[in-house]
Write an enzyme that holds these catalytic residues in place. Structure first.
Site, short mmCIF file in Angstrom:
data_model
loop_
_atom_site.label_atom_id
_atom_site.label_comp_id
_atom_site.label_asym_id
_atom_site.label_seq_id
_atom_site.Cartn_x
_atom_site.Cartn_y
_atom_site.Cartn_z
N LYS A 271 38.70 54.64 41.56
CA LYS A 271 39.14 55.83 42.30
C LYS A 271 39.19 55.46 43.77
CE LYS A 271 40.28 60.03 41.14
NZ LYS A 271 40.68 60.53 39.82
N ASP B 202 46.08 61.97 42.80
CA ASP B 202 44.98 62.87 42.49
C ASP B 202 45.14 64.05 43.47
OD1 ASP B 202 42.32 62.86 40.78
OD2 ASP B 202 41.72 63.61 42.72
N GLY C 120 43.96 76.94 40.96
CA GLY C 120 44.80 75.93 41.63
C GLY C 120 46.27 76.21 41.40
N GLY D 101 48.47 73.23 42.09
CA GLY D 101 49.00 71.88 42.31
C GLY D 101 49.67 71.37 41.05
N ALA E 56 47.85 72.26 37.63
CA ALA E 56 47.98 73.67 37.29
C ALA E 56 49.41 73.99 36.87
CB ALA E 56 47.58 74.53 38.49
N TRP E 57 50.36 73.38 37.56
CA TRP E 57 51.78 73.58 37.26
C TRP E 57 52.11 73.14 35.83
CZ3 TRP E 57 55.07 69.15 36.78
CH2 TRP E 57 56.44 69.44 36.62
N1 GLU Z 1 43.83 61.24 39.11
C1 GLU Z 1 44.10 61.34 37.70
C2 GLU Z 1 42.79 61.38 36.93
O1 GLU Z 1 41.82 61.95 37.42
C3 GLU Z 1 45.10 60.31 37.20
C4 GLU Z 1 44.75 58.89 37.48
C5 GLU Z 1 45.84 57.88 37.10
O2 GLU Z 1 46.89 58.30 36.59
O3 GLU Z 1 45.59 56.69 37.31
O4 GLU Z 1 42.68 60.93 35.83
#
Ligand code: GLU
Length: 441
Positions: free
Chosen positions: A118, A158, A230, A232, A235-236
């Site tokens: 992340k 994200d 949300g 975003g 949610a969409w």
């Molecule tokens: N941010 C998203 C998650 O929490 C997607 C991460 C990604 O596609 O690498 O899983």
């Protein structure tokens, strides 16, 4: 946990995420002395490495601004590092460590070979112009590009990072690295290597999982009233699929309050969510202003105050407290599928479980997003593009497999299912076994 708390005092989100997993896996861990001998838990809770860097950019008024950027490469036991980037004013190393830790187990559940990571920055997109977003993304990539690669670490979106931001970062990556492999980022535009259905995938996958969970409990989603937090990308997607499946989304919320939609959200309103997100205003009230009559805005209240059958947290960690859980139950809610990462406080989860409310955790429910990122990587590596139908079928299959894994590891003696335990044990067993087989490294 005692040792970890002493070592990382104040890293509350990280400690919360680790505690939840360790509590769930304790029983099965104790059945495997080989895990203990290789100190799997001690190794698994510690990120492989964390990059931290200064990001300096110039705003529209000519002022120099500085933020901090991070990439937490958490675990590569089952594949290259994979996970999103979060741009939000509250981003800290603790937040990204919790997200990277969760990502490791979530990615293990997808059935695809991806490790966990992340990253992000404490940059606040609220009120920023498009040009400012672009300059920030470019400055961020100026540092990040050396840490990533299509077989090494593959970031995506994200909170605060969507297709627009991925575009700006991808453009800058190519300029700096002189590498043109599309697989270095996922969530790209469909005409330059992005997978069809990736934007929808987190929300669609969450609803496929919810359908499985309801089916297992002998219930049907048709006619159910749903509250979503949300507005975003996640949610969409969730509103789109919920409506398609015959449910009615009667509430969406934002940091400013809640919009009640007694007649259920319409296609036009769902489209407007995209406009609201792109505006960077971060205000849900805009929905009520756009659709007066059909939508009623109340400031300062959450989506969990609206009477519904199903609650879908789709915004941020710890957005649903024990008090919210009590209010949901008092208003007749009987199911909560967590779509945001760690959206519910541990006390709220306990309350749901103790009161017979169906509950499933984010790392299972929202895994369709990163799973479709995995499918994007496969398409990029083979230089092809699948149709929406093909991607949707694969996503559906993956969500079914995740649900099955939760049932396999989470069925209680009375036949009911502990989805928290199921998801954590299934993910843990896969990562732990891979680590064991690859030796002490
Ligand atoms: N941010 C998203 C998650 O929490 C997607 C991460 C990604 O596609 O690498 O899983």
């Amino acid at each position: 946990m005692t040792a970890l708390r002493a070592k990382y005092p104040g890293e509350n989100e990280y400690l919360q995420a680790v505690q939840e997993v360790l509590e769930s896996v304790e029983e099965v861990y104790n059945l495997h002395p080989e895990f203990e001998k290789a100190k799997i838990v001690e190794r698994m809770v510690e990120p492989d490495r964390i990059f931290s860097f200064r990001v300096t950019w110039i705003d529209d008024s000519g002022e120099v601004r500085t933020n901090t950027g991070y990439r937490v490469q958490f675990n590569s036991a089952i594949g290259p590092y994979k996970g999103g980037l979060r741009f939000h004013k509250a981003v800290t190393p603790s937040m990204l460590k919790f997200l990277g830790f969760e990502q490791t187990f979530k990615n293990a559940l997808t059935t695809l070979p991806m490790g966990g990571a992340k990253g992000g920055s404490d940059f606040d997109p609220t009120g920023k112009s498009d040009a400012e977003i672009m300059r920030f993304c470019q400055a961020f990539m100026y540092e990040l590009w050396q840490c990533i690669g299509p077989d090494q670490d593959i970031p995506a979106g994200d909170v605060g990072v969507g297709g627009r931001e991925i575009g700006y970062m991808y453009g800058m990556y190519k300029k700096l690295a002189r590498q043109y492999n599309t697989g270095v980022l996922t969530g790209k535009g469909a005409s330059w290597g992005g997978s069809i259905l990736r934007p929808e995938a987190t929300g669609f996958g969450a609803l496929y999982f919810t359908q499985n969970l309801l089916h297992k409990a002998g219930k049907d989603i048709r006619g159910c009233r749903i509250a979503v937090s949300g507005f975003g990308n996640v949610a969409w997607g969730a509103c789109t699929k919920a409506s398609e499946l015959g449910a009615s989304v009667v509430a969406i919320s934002g940091p400013d309050g809640v919009c009640e939609i007694p007649g259920g959200i319409t296609g036009e309103m769902i489209d407007y969510m995209l406009v609201m997100r792109a505006s960077n205003r971060n205000r849900v009230q805009d929905m009520a202003d756009k659709f007066p009559g059909a939508v009623k805005f109340t400031p300062g209240r959450k989506a969990w105050s609206v009477p519904v059958d199903i609650a879908l947290p789709c915004a941020f960690q710890n957005e649903l407290s024990e008090e919210d859980a009590r209010q949901l139950k008092a208003n007749g809610c009987w199911c909560c599928c967590e779509v945001s990462n760690m959206g519910c406080r541990p006390e709220a989860i306990r309350f749901f479980q103790d009161n017979g409310i169906l509950f499933a955790p984010g790392k299972a429910v929202n895994a369709g997003g990163v799973a479709t990122s995995g499918l994007e990587m496969t398409q990029n590596a083979s230089h092809i593009s699948w149709s929406g139908k093909e991607v949707d079928e694969k996503l559906h299959f993956i969500m079914d497999s995740i649900h099955e894994a939760c049932v396999k590891y989470g069925t209680r003696p009375d036949g009911s299912i502990d989805y928290v335990k199921g998801a954590n044990v299934a993910g843990f067993m896969k990562v732990a076994s891979a680590m064991l087989e690859q030796g002490i490294i």
